[in-house]
Design a protein around this motif. Structure first.
Motif, PDB file in Angstrom:
ATOM      1  N   ALA A  22       0.842  -1.204   0.000  1.00  0.00           N
ATOM      2  CA  ALA A  22       0.000   0.000   0.000  1.00  0.00           C
ATOM      3  C   ALA A  22       0.873   1.248   0.000  1.00  0.00           C
ATOM      4  N   SER A  25       2.584   1.692  -3.415  1.00  0.00           N
ATOM      5  CA  SER A  25       1.650   2.171  -4.429  1.00  0.00           C
ATOM      6  C   SER A  25       1.311   3.647  -4.206  1.00  0.00           C
ATOM      7  N   ARG A 281     -18.021  -1.597  -6.684  1.00  0.00           N
ATOM      8  CA  ARG A 281     -16.959  -0.630  -6.396  1.00  0.00           C
ATOM      9  C   ARG A 281     -17.445   0.474  -5.482  1.00  0.00           C
ATOM     10  N   SER A 286     -13.727  -0.832   1.597  1.00  0.00           N
ATOM     11  CA  SER A 286     -12.311  -0.449   1.593  1.00  0.00           C
ATOM     12  C   SER A 286     -12.132   1.002   1.172  1.00  0.00           C
ATOM     13  N   ARG A 287     -13.032   1.477   0.320  1.00  0.00           N
ATOM     14  CA  ARG A 287     -12.931   2.861  -0.157  1.00  0.00           C
ATOM     15  C   ARG A 287     -13.152   3.859   0.972  1.00  0.00           C
ATOM     16  N   TYR A 310      -5.331  -2.497  -0.889  1.00  0.00           N
ATOM     17  CA  TYR A 310      -6.164  -1.484  -1.551  1.00  0.00           C
ATOM     18  C   TYR A 310      -6.830  -0.569  -0.518  1.00  0.00           C
ATOM     19  N   GLU A 313      -4.336   1.625   1.443  1.00  0.00           N
ATOM     20  CA  GLU A 313      -3.901   2.794   0.675  1.00  0.00           C
ATOM     21  C   GLU A 313      -4.916   3.931   0.798  1.00  0.00           C
ATOM     22  N   TRP A 314      -6.208   3.601   0.903  1.00  0.00           N
ATOM     23  CA  TRP A 314      -7.221   4.640   1.129  1.00  0.00           C
ATOM     24  C   TRP A 314      -7.001   5.345   2.465  1.00  0.00           C
TER      25      TRP A 314
END
Lengths: 363, 363
Positions: A22, A25, A281, A286-287, A310, A313-314
């Motif tokens: 993460a 990225s 999505r 996770s977002r 993922y 990283e948010w």
């Protein structure tokens, strides 16, 4: 201007196998971010190697020899593991070497260590965990507290409202975000004693032009996006957050099972692929990963313990935004403006570290 | 054996336009049900005419001249509207003329009037609202309290667990339904003071073989179906219930908007119609309509105020099942077996009415 982010690489259910990819990225996508990877150096280096990022110019390593386990009691994290990746990562914020820290470590320990190392902002009794919940509108509903304070007094909820107002003003660019008090009805006579006594405090601040108090809101208002902020105690907030996650998983499973029920439905899924993918999505929890620990003299963000790279990283992205918008200074200023007791200069060395960082940023 | 159900026809946001068609439909489908329609006789008769059911042999009318409005304070419902459809419908249960009452009227008023008219079961301090939440397993999670008691003491939560055990044993045919205590973590040290003090009470009953206490559960466990019963105070329960409804609406709206986004997605929706329809049916909150007011010396079921006739009929069906399985006698027996203070014979006239009905049923 560069934002420096310390990452507790060993925290969470998966540790470096999630935190490092993460971080790598995020560093690749955000040229203004510098990430300090904190934890067991050998393990971090090995993981960086896997991702061909050993020599990345904006990734550095700070060694920390201990790890706070997900089931470590607060006392162990606080007193026995003084060289834990969690504590070292937070200390970097205190020392002014990082603008913000991100950890997926256990919430109780993270809150306790953060509070011990960073101290609270003058005028704030208790830090709170604030999380952006998705809703029917474009911008999220910021909800707090989500588990740091199970038994709250009215003045705690009042402080939560003030802190969140400063956070949302900074992150969402809303000058006067609306505040809702979570209750079981809209009327003033509804609710438990703490909530009934909190409403007049918020209303008084509304009349003084300090808060934009909407009034009582109910559970459904969180996802309707009725207000920008929803204030509640940490018990209720935590239960609602986890119930929402549970309902989300239930819905996803039910939808999947319908599309797998028979060959005709499976064919339907192929034709509906585009819509289902967008839906999936949009609903992906996770977002929305990345809760802020509000009320401390430094920024700390908490990732969900079981998140994927993922999702992690948010959380880094949210932390980056908060540092970029100088949330701590804004909260401190809001609270200082409002609270007479915040005149007393306490532990000035730490405030000066925050202020040093603020100056670096504007430089 | 015939189950007699009194219907508060005037209650809810829509009144007779919802309650009457639901009652007519239920009477048609359930030959062992007799429905007593309570409210303004002329209006009920006109509505029955619309549905060609004026002369239905298992539908009768009891006139009541007043209506409890959705925003009437409890005092008004209790003291000023003594001939309200709500009160008359509940009184039919007390008088032994109905086995169970269904109302979509305002919750506070319904609980207060029910408590005043029917009284609580000996050994129970406060009635609670219990609702079957959908979950990933086949049978629902019965959650209580959902709003009748905002500030609870440990012995109230303890009584909720006992009442729900009797209810679920009757409705779901589970001899020893599992009980979870809603908390913010699994460990005993987690939670607010009330919850921490409740766990030992439930554990003691578990060891005596009276309750099947699973331990602490978290918000996500409600929809995972970890336990058959989830116990919490009315503030938390009400917020979780409404938040779940709100999240459900949000998900539905998001899914619909994805399928309407462009012509390709709309085409996908046509092919996916079968799966989407099944999914929508399974997730339809109307299917879960019908909360029981537990702890009273008579059965009262509460429908959501804004329900459609389809949803209201589900509430009637739940009420019918509860009466059919003689839930009150079971709860009374469970509580009497457990609680020494329930030896005292209080208001025996009402218990005898319940017992008369029980005899009619077995006759």
């Amino acid at each position: 201007m560069t934002i420096k982010i310390s990452i507790d690489c060993m925290g969470g259910d998966h540790g470096p196998s999630v935190t490092i990819p993460a971080a790598v990225s995020f560093a690749k996508h955000e040229p203004d971010a510098e990430l300090i990877l904190v934890g067991l150096e050998d393990i971090i280096r090995a993981e960086l190697k896997k991702h061909h990022a050993v020599d990345h110019p904006r990734l550095s390593i700070v060694n920390a020899t201990e790890i706070v386990a997900m089931d470590d009691p607060v006392e162990v994290a606080l007193r026995r593991k003084k060289d834990s990746s969690m504590r070292v990562a937070i200390s970097l914020v205190k020392e002014g070497r990082a603008h913000v820290c991100v950890s997926a470590g256990n919430t109780g320990a993270l809150m306790a260590v953060s509070r011990y190392v960073l101290k609270t902002i003058p005028g704030i009794d208790r830090p709170a965990i604030c999380f952006p919940m998705p809703n029917q509108k474009d911008s999220p509903t910021y909800m707090l507290d989500l588990g740091a304070n199970v038994d709250c007094e009215p003045h705690h909820l009042h402080q939560f409202a003030l802190m969140a107002t400063a956070l949302v003003a900074a992150l969402e660019g809303k000058a006067k975000p609306t505040v809702g008090l979570l209750n079981i009805g809209e009327e003033d006579i509804k609710g438990n004693e703490v909530v009934k006594q909190t409403a007049p405090l918020l209303r008084a601040d509304h009349e003084r032009g300090i808060l934009n108090f909407y009034g009582n809101v109910e559970g459904n208002d969180i996802f309707a996006g009725t207000t920008d902020i929803v204030v509640c105690d940490g018990f209720v907030g935590n239960v609602v957050l986890k119930a929402s996650e549970g309902l989300g998983r239930f819905v996803k499973k039910a939808l999947t099972s319908e599309f797998k029920r028979n060959p005709l439905n499976m064919l339907g899924a192929i034709f509906a692929f585009g819509a289902l993918r967008s839906f999936s999505r949009r609903m992906n929890p996770s977002r929305y990963n990345g809760a802020s620990l509000l009320g401390l003299r430094g920024l700390v963000f908490k990732s969900h313990g079981g998140e994927s790279a993922y999702g992690y990283e948010w959380a880094i992205k949210r932390a980056y935004d908060a540092a970029n918008y100088d949330v701590i200074s804004r909260i401190s200023k809001t609270i200082a403006d409002l609270m007479p007791q915040s005149d007393a200069p306490s532990t000035p060395e730490n405030l000066s570290a925050v202020s040093d960082l603020a100056q670096q940023k504007t430089a």
